[in-house]
Design a protein around this motif. Structure first.
Motif, PDB file in Angstrom:
ATOM      1  N   VAL A   3       0.838  -1.197   0.000  1.00  7.00           N
ATOM      2  CA  VAL A   3       0.000   0.000   0.000  1.00  7.00           C
ATOM      3  C   VAL A   3       0.873   1.247   0.000  1.00  7.00           C
ATOM      4  N   GLN A   4       1.904   1.246   0.826  1.00  7.32           N
ATOM      5  CA  GLN A   4       2.810   2.392   0.885  1.00  7.32           C
ATOM      6  C   GLN A   4       3.507   2.592  -0.462  1.00  7.32           C
ATOM      7  N   GLU A   5       3.911   1.491  -1.091  1.00  9.32           N
ATOM      8  CA  GLU A   5       4.543   1.561  -2.404  1.00  9.32           C
ATOM      9  C   GLU A   5       3.580   2.156  -3.440  1.00  9.32           C
ATOM     10  N   LEU A   6       2.332   1.705  -3.422  1.00 10.63           N
ATOM     11  CA  LEU A   6       1.341   2.214  -4.370  1.00 10.63           C
ATOM     12  C   LEU A   6       0.986   3.676  -4.097  1.00 10.63           C
ATOM     13  N   GLU A   7       0.912   4.049  -2.818  1.00  9.03           N
ATOM     14  CA  GLU A   7       0.646   5.450  -2.480  1.00  9.03           C
ATOM     15  C   GLU A   7       1.767   6.351  -2.964  1.00  9.03           C
ATOM     16  N   SER A   8       3.010   5.884  -2.828  1.00  7.20           N
ATOM     17  CA  SER A   8       4.158   6.661  -3.310  1.00  7.20           C
ATOM     18  C   SER A   8       4.113   6.799  -4.828  1.00  7.20           C
ATOM     19  N   ALA A   9       3.797   5.696  -5.514  1.00  2.38           N
ATOM     20  CA  ALA A   9       3.711   5.739  -6.972  1.00  2.38           C
ATOM     21  C   ALA A   9       2.598   6.684  -7.420  1.00  2.38           C
ATOM     22  N   LEU A  10       1.473   6.651  -6.728  1.00  2.00           N
ATOM     23  CA  LEU A  10       0.369   7.538  -7.066  1.00  2.00           C
ATOM     24  C   LEU A  10       0.746   9.000  -6.822  1.00  2.00           C
ATOM     25  N   ALA A  11       1.369   9.274  -5.691  1.00  2.00           N
ATOM     26  CA  ALA A  11       1.789  10.646  -5.380  1.00  2.00           C
ATOM     27  C   ALA A  11       2.781  11.148  -6.427  1.00  2.00           C
ATOM     28  N   GLU A  12       3.696  10.288  -6.836  1.00  2.00           N
ATOM     29  CA  GLU A  12       4.672  10.669  -7.860  1.00  2.00           C
ATOM     30  C   GLU A  12       3.979  10.945  -9.188  1.00  2.00           C
ATOM     31  N   GLU A  13       3.003  10.122  -9.524  1.00  2.24           N
ATOM     32  CA  GLU A  13       2.254  10.297 -10.766  1.00  2.24           C
ATOM     33  C   GLU A  13       1.474  11.609 -10.746  1.00  2.24           C
ATOM     34  N   VAL A  14       0.854  11.910  -9.611  1.00  2.00           N
ATOM     35  CA  VAL A  14       0.099  13.148  -9.490  1.00  2.00           C
ATOM     36  C   VAL A  14       1.030  14.356  -9.619  1.00  2.00           C
ATOM     37  N   LEU A  15       2.226  14.267  -9.027  1.00  2.00           N
ATOM     38  CA  LEU A  15       3.178  15.372  -9.121  1.00  2.00           C
ATOM     39  C   LEU A  15       3.726  15.529 -10.533  1.00  2.00           C
ATOM     40  N   ASN A  16       3.974  14.408 -11.204  1.00  2.00           N
ATOM     41  CA  ASN A  16       4.561  14.469 -12.549  1.00  2.00           C
ATOM     42  C   ASN A  16       3.552  14.856 -13.615  1.00  2.00           C
TER      43      ASN A  16
END
Length: 147
Positions: A86-99
């Protein structure tokens, strides 16, 4: 170093867990707490292994069977793995939203399905007018008597 780094020989791990080394060997044999092995096949325990050994001792002192303890540890390990995912997916999502800010918008269709929209667009709204008229019911005085 993280909590999963294999650091401790069996004697040190046993001392940290407050157990006899033979108990650790037995737990390893039955798959309760399985440390990593060196090239020479020596057991190396991590801090996480030591914490699990302490948990085994606590549960055992409370009367939980070894099978029950094994199931509890299995579930705890599963929860840890899922939490990490979950933490890995949240990080990936946050990165995607920022990018790519504003690239995707989601809405719900009339049927309740999730639909993807381009940024700045809206869903089409239903604008039909529905008129409800009650069915023509006779006046209560015009109803036949109940028997």
């Amino acid at each position: 170093m993280d909590e999963n780094s294999p650091l401790f020989a069996i004697a040190v791990a046993a001392e940290l867990a407050g157990m006899h080394p033979q108990t650790l060997r037995q737990y390893d044999r039955i798959g309760l707490v399985s440390p990593r092995r060196t090239a020479g096949k020596s057991r190396r325990y991590s801090m996480r292994d030591v914490a699990q050994l302490r948990e085994v001792a606590r549960l055992s002192s409370e009367g939980v069977s070894l099978e029950g303890i094994a199931r509890i540890l299995q579930l705890e390990n599963q929860v840890s793995a899922l939490s990490a995912r979950v933490q890995e997916l949240e990080s990936a999502l946050a990165e995607e939203v920022l990018n790519r800010p504003g690239r995707r918008v989601f809405a719900s269709s009339v049927e309740g399905e999730t639909v993807s929209l381009r940024h700045g667009t809206r869903t089409s709204r239903r604008t039909e007018l529905v008129v409800w008229r009650p069915a023509a019911h006779p006046h209560p005085a015009e109803l036949p008597p109940l028997d």
